[in-house]
Design a protein around this motif. Sequence first.
Motif, PDB file in Angstrom:
ATOM      1  N   ALA A   1     -11.279  -1.703  -4.228  1.00 16.84           N
ATOM      2  CA  ALA A   1     -11.554  -2.885  -4.684  1.00 16.84           C
ATOM      3  C   ALA A   1     -10.747  -3.434  -5.822  1.00 16.84           C
ATOM      4  O   ALA A   1     -10.239  -4.255  -6.120  1.00 16.84           O
ATOM      5  N   LYS A   2     -10.547  -2.165  -6.874  1.00 18.38           N
ATOM      6  CA  LYS A   2      -9.848  -2.645  -7.938  1.00 18.38           C
ATOM      7  C   LYS A   2      -8.487  -2.973  -7.497  1.00 18.38           C
ATOM      8  O   LYS A   2      -7.642  -3.981  -8.138  1.00 18.38           O
TER       9      LYS A   2
ATOM     10  N   MET B   1      -7.232  -4.126  -4.726  1.00 18.61           N
ATOM     11  CA  MET B   1      -6.979  -4.982  -4.030  1.00 18.61           C
ATOM     12  C   MET B   1      -6.985  -6.046  -5.102  1.00 18.61           C
ATOM     13  O   MET B   1      -6.193  -7.401  -4.980  1.00 18.61           O
ATOM     14  N   LEU B   2      -8.017  -6.378  -6.146  1.00 18.84           N
ATOM     15  CA  LEU B   2      -8.088  -7.431  -7.029  1.00 18.84           C
ATOM     16  C   LEU B   2      -6.791  -7.541  -7.968  1.00 18.84           C
ATOM     17  O   LEU B   2      -6.507  -8.575  -8.332  1.00 18.84           O
ATOM     18  N   LEU B   3      -6.472  -6.383  -8.364  1.00 21.99           N
ATOM     19  CA  LEU B   3      -5.117  -6.350  -9.134  1.00 21.99           C
ATOM     20  C   LEU B   3      -3.851  -6.760  -8.483  1.00 21.99           C
ATOM     21  O   LEU B   3      -3.330  -7.697  -8.827  1.00 21.99           O
TER      22      LEU B   3
ATOM     23  N   LYS C   1      -4.092  -9.203  -6.195  1.00 24.65           N
ATOM     24  CA  LYS C   1      -4.325 -10.280  -5.959  1.00 24.65           C
ATOM     25  C   LYS C   1      -4.014 -11.125  -7.342  1.00 24.65           C
ATOM     26  O   LYS C   1      -3.196 -12.297  -7.037  1.00 24.65           O
ATOM     27  N   LYS C   2      -4.350 -10.617  -8.283  1.00 28.17           N
ATOM     28  CA  LYS C   2      -3.874 -11.158  -9.548  1.00 28.17           C
ATOM     29  C   LYS C   2      -2.382 -11.316  -9.622  1.00 28.17           C
ATOM     30  O   LYS C   2      -2.039 -12.258 -10.449  1.00 28.17           O
TER      31      LYS C   2
ATOM     32  N   TYR D   1     -14.019  -4.451   1.194  1.00 29.59           N
ATOM     33  CA  TYR D   1     -13.174  -4.742  -0.045  1.00 29.59           C
ATOM     34  C   TYR D   1     -11.719  -5.506   0.258  1.00 29.59           C
ATOM     35  O   TYR D   1     -11.423  -6.298  -0.335  1.00 29.59           O
TER      36      TYR D   1
ATOM     37  N   LEU E   1     -10.873  -9.589  -0.100  1.00 27.34           N
ATOM     38  CA  LEU E   1     -10.002  -9.797  -0.981  1.00 27.34           C
ATOM     39  C   LEU E   1      -8.546 -10.503  -0.509  1.00 27.34           C
ATOM     40  O   LEU E   1      -8.106 -11.174  -0.979  1.00 27.34           O
TER      41      LEU E   1
END
Length: 329
Positions: free
Chosen positions: A185-186, A188-190, A192-193, A233, A237
């Motif tokens: 999850a972390k 994928m979020l990073l 995406k950012k 996740y 994302l």
Amino acid sequence: MSDIGYSNMRSMLKDCLCEIQAKAASPHVAGISSGFWQLDLLTDGFMNGKVYVIGARPCMGIEELMLSMIESIVLEEKQSVLLFSTNHMKSDYVYRLLSIHCDIPTSKLHKGGLDMYEWERVDKRVAYLVDAPLFIHDCLDLPINELVETARICVRENGVKIIFVDCLQMINLAKEGETPSDRIAKGMLLLKKLAYLLNLPIVVGSMMNRGVDYREGLIGREPQLKDLAFSSYIEGLADVVMMVHRPEQYLIYQDENGRDMHGVMQIFVKKNSLKSQGCIYLNYRQDTGGVSLTEDTKSKPVSLKDYGEVNETVKSLIKTFDLEEELPF
């Protein structure tokens, strides 16, 4: 006075039609072409600020698909590419890319046992790769901070326009007490950012669990979003999720319509934000790793730009919007 945070239908429709008109007048997709026009029709190419996940079981050809896309992007689109290798040394990818580009079995390149005509082919085609704008960073168990810093440097110094990461699960985000799902999850979020901050597309490969191996039949073997490792996740994302599948890996050599599935790679687009889902068929050569269009899809369909009367209607409608006054509220 603060900016108004909403738009009325008139202005939004005008913007939408202007965008459609621009696309109709251009022979290219909105984003960076994958090299496969059928896939581009579904996704509109690789768009800036978006994350594209390509999932597959082992031996399905996901890395070869990425390399075929990269070859097209650097040679046809003339765009700079950064590839993060978390599974192989960079030399492995160079061998495979040379095999794909020169249409010579990888095993022969590794052994140096080329026939004279193959040496001539290498001599003729390698010149196109020498100055290709491709940059490869290899690191097993890749730390996320190293990925981010390398990406920023390559964008700033080499004008990189798209990033590929061969395996999401091999990015090192380990922290004491975190579960594997937390790390995915972390990660994928990073990503995406990072795609948003650098304003470019990021394409990342992902492992799939064994669920597909235990299902039976042609339809049962078709990969699903739930087959992605920690799928909730990833599918939540990612902007686009594709699944690579080769039925012959499961000894399936014919589909329900009698189509020969030997050497066939299927790309299932399972998530495609606000666009259509679908499946495309490609040719796959196991000896070289080359992925190419099938014979019946080598010719592109007629573009909307050839229908002048449609384009003129859109122009007229947009002009009408410009002449009319905005409705008061």
